[in-house]
Structure formats: C-alpha cells, structure tokens
Design a protein around this motif. Structure first.
Motif, mmCIF file in Angstrom:
data_model
loop_
_atom_site.group_PDB
_atom_site.id
_atom_site.type_symbol
_atom_site.label_atom_id
_atom_site.label_comp_id
_atom_site.label_asym_id
_atom_site.label_seq_id
_atom_site.Cartn_x
_atom_site.Cartn_y
_atom_site.Cartn_z
ATOM 1 N N UNK A 62 0.809 -1.220 0.000
ATOM 2 C CA UNK A 62 0.000 0.000 0.000
ATOM 3 C C UNK A 62 0.847 1.276 0.000
ATOM 4 N N UNK A 63 1.992 1.224 0.625
ATOM 5 C CA UNK A 63 2.782 2.443 0.791
ATOM 6 C C UNK A 63 3.842 2.634 -0.292
ATOM 7 N N UNK A 64 3.939 1.695 -1.211
ATOM 8 C CA UNK A 64 4.963 1.833 -2.249
ATOM 9 C C UNK A 64 4.592 2.938 -3.246
ATOM 10 N N UNK A 65 5.594 3.448 -3.923
ATOM 11 C CA UNK A 65 5.363 4.412 -4.990
ATOM 12 C C UNK A 65 5.013 3.603 -6.235
ATOM 13 N N UNK A 105 3.721 10.483 -10.593
ATOM 14 C CA UNK A 105 4.480 11.476 -11.352
ATOM 15 C C UNK A 105 5.753 11.812 -10.581
ATOM 16 N N UNK A 106 6.781 12.258 -11.289
ATOM 17 C CA UNK A 106 7.989 12.684 -10.573
ATOM 18 C C UNK A 106 7.628 13.796 -9.578
ATOM 19 N N UNK A 107 8.114 13.671 -8.377
ATOM 20 C CA UNK A 107 7.840 14.674 -7.354
ATOM 21 C C UNK A 107 6.613 14.386 -6.506
ATOM 22 N N UNK A 108 5.776 13.416 -6.903
ATOM 23 C CA UNK A 108 4.613 13.068 -6.079
ATOM 24 C C UNK A 108 5.089 12.503 -4.745
ATOM 25 N N UNK A 109 4.369 12.863 -3.693
ATOM 26 C CA UNK A 109 4.673 12.338 -2.368
ATOM 27 C C UNK A 109 3.419 11.676 -1.817
ATOM 28 N N UNK A 110 3.574 10.596 -1.045
ATOM 29 C CA UNK A 110 2.404 9.929 -0.477
ATOM 30 C C UNK A 110 1.612 10.877 0.421
ATOM 31 N N UNK A 111 0.295 10.837 0.305
ATOM 32 C CA UNK A 111 -0.570 11.695 1.112
ATOM 33 C C UNK A 111 -1.235 10.908 2.230
ATOM 34 N N UNK A 112 -0.958 9.625 2.317
ATOM 35 C CA UNK A 112 -1.574 8.786 3.338
ATOM 36 C C UNK A 112 -0.595 8.507 4.466
#
Length: 64
Positions: free
Chosen positions: A42-45, A50-57
């Motif tokens: 669940x926590x993997x990219x 997109x480049x630069x996206x960060x997890x929001x959860x």
C-alpha cells in the motif's frame, strides 16, 4: 483478526477538506506478516506516480 493498519490523510492533504480531518480506514489481518506485506504494497510508490509526487496517506500499525 488481531493485526491492523490504520490509514489516514496527512495534515497537509487537501482532501481533508472533502473527507474531514478525522477520516480513516482500518484493515485487519490474521497475522503480523500479512499486515506488514500489505503495508509494503500500500505504501509503495506505484508506477503511475508522477515525478515529485509524495504519499498523502499516513499508515499506522495497530493491534487489538
């Protein structure tokens, strides 16, 4: 099932305005190994990030 994952939104996530600051989901598992495997998945990219996206959860291990 005694092992769980609590999933909530990060404080900076704009979806908090839609879902509420107290939004969360809980998933339960029969053992810690399955919970930890689900957390890894669940926590993997994922490949569509997109480049630069960060997890929001925010993921938190819990137990009963």
């Amino acid at each position: 099932q005694p092992y769980g994952l609590r999933i909530s939104l990060a404080a900076s996530d704009p979806f908090r305005k839609l879902l509420g600051a107290d939004w969360h989901r809980v998933h339960w598992f029969p053992d810690a190994a399955r919970r930890d495997a689900a957390l890894t998945e669940m926590s993997r990219k994922h490949e569509y990030s997109r480049p630069g996206d960060r997890p929001a959860l925010v993921f938190e291990r819990i137990s009963r």
